[in-house]
Design an enzyme around this catalytic site. Structure first.
Site, PDB file in Angstrom:
ATOM      1  N   LYS A 134      69.064  50.672  62.706  1.00  0.00           N
ATOM      2  CA  LYS A 134      70.549  50.432  62.815  1.00  0.00           C
ATOM      3  C   LYS A 134      71.053  51.685  63.730  1.00  0.00           C
ATOM      4  CE  LYS A 134      69.893  47.074  60.029  1.00  0.00           C
ATOM      5  NZ  LYS A 134      68.816  47.325  59.405  1.00  0.00           N
TER       6      LYS A 134
HETATM    7  C1  LIG Z   1      71.934  41.775  57.809  1.00  0.00           C
HETATM    8  C2  LIG Z   1      71.473  42.885  56.897  1.00  0.00           C
HETATM    9  N1  LIG Z   1      72.158  43.040  55.803  1.00  0.00           N
HETATM   10  C3  LIG Z   1      71.543  43.980  55.000  1.00  0.00           C
HETATM   11  C4  LIG Z   1      70.391  44.464  55.219  1.00  0.00           C
HETATM   12  C5  LIG Z   1      69.871  45.665  54.278  1.00  0.00           C
HETATM   13  O1  LIG Z   1      70.035  46.917  54.588  1.00  0.00           O
HETATM   14  P1  LIG Z   1      68.886  47.904  54.243  1.00  0.00           P
HETATM   15  O2  LIG Z   1      67.361  47.752  54.983  1.00  0.00           O
HETATM   16  O3  LIG Z   1      69.263  49.367  54.186  1.00  0.00           O
HETATM   17  O4  LIG Z   1      68.559  47.691  52.678  1.00  0.00           O
HETATM   18  C6  LIG Z   1      69.792  44.464  56.428  1.00  0.00           C
HETATM   19  C7  LIG Z   1      68.706  45.298  56.811  1.00  0.00           C
HETATM   20  O5  LIG Z   1      68.178  44.983  57.706  1.00  0.00           O
HETATM   21  C8  LIG Z   1      70.474  43.509  57.178  1.00  0.00           C
HETATM   22  O6  LIG Z   1      69.806  43.440  58.567  1.00  0.00           O
END
Ligand SMILES: Cc1ncc(COP(=O)(O)O)c(C=O)c1O
Length: 394
Positions: A186
């Site tokens: 990210k």
């Molecule tokens: C659209 C979306 N929502 C939520 C998440 C969850 O984030 P995390 O990997 O920090 O748990 C991601 C992770 O890539 C994502 O792409």
């Protein structure tokens, strides 16, 4: 053999190393004051009254769902094109995701596709700022509020992005709750980590409780500072001091990261120009955080076979191309979830592939990506089809 090119590459410099080392040398490595300092920096940056740092973007979504009081008997509209976490959080609280279609060009949930998926039990709409492009939160919030529902913005891809009116994703007037991820793919990273923002004071306090065991200490207990009252189903969704130290350096670099992402984006687009008849290019407007560079095959030959062959070829050339995402309604865990018609999502799924994009991508790496892709498109022309028997096996 040249080195593999990953689809994402985070940046950690000496300053991050010094900041984390200082925490390691100090006395306190878990939850602590740096976490609040990071939250304040996010509140200032995003224009949000409350920012709550947490362990991941997935954790942020669960905190949001619990904070909004969603549970059994409730439906939450979720776009079919997103990472599983967006809908898994709905299941975690015992509610039901309902899958909606996306816009054919932006691949975002829209007012129309949300309306088409509405059920009598819908209590929330979750929109995803897919690939870093901000959703139409103003239209979606109006729709949600007109029907007594709440809007959650999953901005995992969109830290640092701006809405069409030039205001930051995550600010008070946008969604009721916005969530972010600080995973290394990210805009900024804390290794693992996430954030929830809201304008609502009561909701913010509740979400802080949920982050920390579901307990409150602000009550007149008889046993002094050790006393607490568990009032919510909560968990341990804390971000550590080590991660907060990392995040505090990263947030100072966010504008530089965004500028370099944009520059990498332009260079990749230029390098692919000669393939414009074969590919549909992503069209991100100014406010995007340019998190994912996703191209679509102009001709798919009627199935995902061609795209899969192109992906496999890129992989064999050491290019970390990827797929964002297999549709949620196909995942067994969501088998009981209803869905609207999702023709745009299905078309996208069969044609899309994500190419490497990150601030430090070099011109040489971009040339390799463009070369391998152009080779793959020649090797696997649009007429490519697998035999029916092969398809059955798949
Ligand atoms: C659209 C979306 N929502 C939520 C998440 C969850 O984030 P995390 O990997 O920090 O748990 C991601 C992770 O890539 C994502 O792409």
């Amino acid at each position: 053999m040249p080195e593999n090119i990953p689809y994402c590459r985070h940046e950690i410099g000496e300053e991050e190393i010094r900041a984390v080392t200082a925490v390691l040398r100090g006395g306190w490595i878990a939850r602590g004051p740096r976490v609040r300092t990071l939250e304040e920096a996010c509140e200032a940056r995003l224009g949000s009254s409350h920012a709550i740092a947490c362990s991941s973007g997935t954790g942020a979504l669960e905190i949001a769902m619990r904070g909004l009081g969603l549970g059994p008997g409730d439906d939450v509209i979720v776009p079919d094109v997103t990472w599983v976490a967006s809908a898994m959080a709905v299941l975690q609280v015992g509610a039901r995701p309902v899958f909606a279609d996306v816009d054919p060009e932006t691949h975002l949930l829209t007012v129309e596709t949300a309306e088409a998926a509405w059920t009598p039990r819908t209590r929330a709409v979750l929109t995803v700022d897919f690939a870093g492009v901000p959703s139409d939160v103003f239209g979606l919030r109006e729709l949600a509020e007109s029907r007594g529902a709440r809007l959650i913005e999953d901005a995992a891809h969109a830290f640092g992005a701006y809405h069409c009116d030039g205001t930051p994703v995550g600010r008070d007037e946008a969604a009721h709750v916005t969530t972010f991820s600080f995973h290394p793919a990210k805009t900024i990273t804390t290794a693992e980590g996430g954030l929830v923002t809201t304008a609502d004071d009561v909701l913010a306090e509740r979400m802080r409780r949920i982050r920390s065991g579901g307990i409150t200490r602000s009550f007149a207990g008889s046993r002094g500072s050790h006393d607490y009252l568990a009032t919510e189903i909560g968990g341990n969704f804390h971000l550590s001091e080590l991660q907060a130290a990392l995040g505090l350096v990263q947030i100072d670099r966010v504008d530089a990261f965004l500028t370099r992402r944009r520059d990498a984006w332009d260079r990749l687009l230029d390098a692919l120009e000669s393939l414009s008849g074969e590919l549909l290019f992503p069209n991100h407007l100014g406010g995007s955080s340019h998190n994912l560079f996703i191209v679509e095959l102009a001709e798919d030959g009627g199935s995902a076979d061609r795209r899969d062959a192109v992906l496999a070829h890129l992989g064999s050339e050491g290019i970390g191309a990827s797929l964002h995402y297999p549709l949620l309604h196909r995942q067994p865990v969501f088998a009981r979830s209803p869905r609207a018609q999702v023709p745009n999502a299905e078309r996208f799924e069969a044609r899309a592939l994500t190419l490497p994009l990150f601030p430090s991508i070099t011109d040489d790496e971009i040339r390799r990506v463009a070369h391998a892709l152009s080779e793959a498109l020649v090797r696997f022309p649009a007429e490519l089809r697998t035999s029916p028997s092969q398809r059955e096996i798949v």
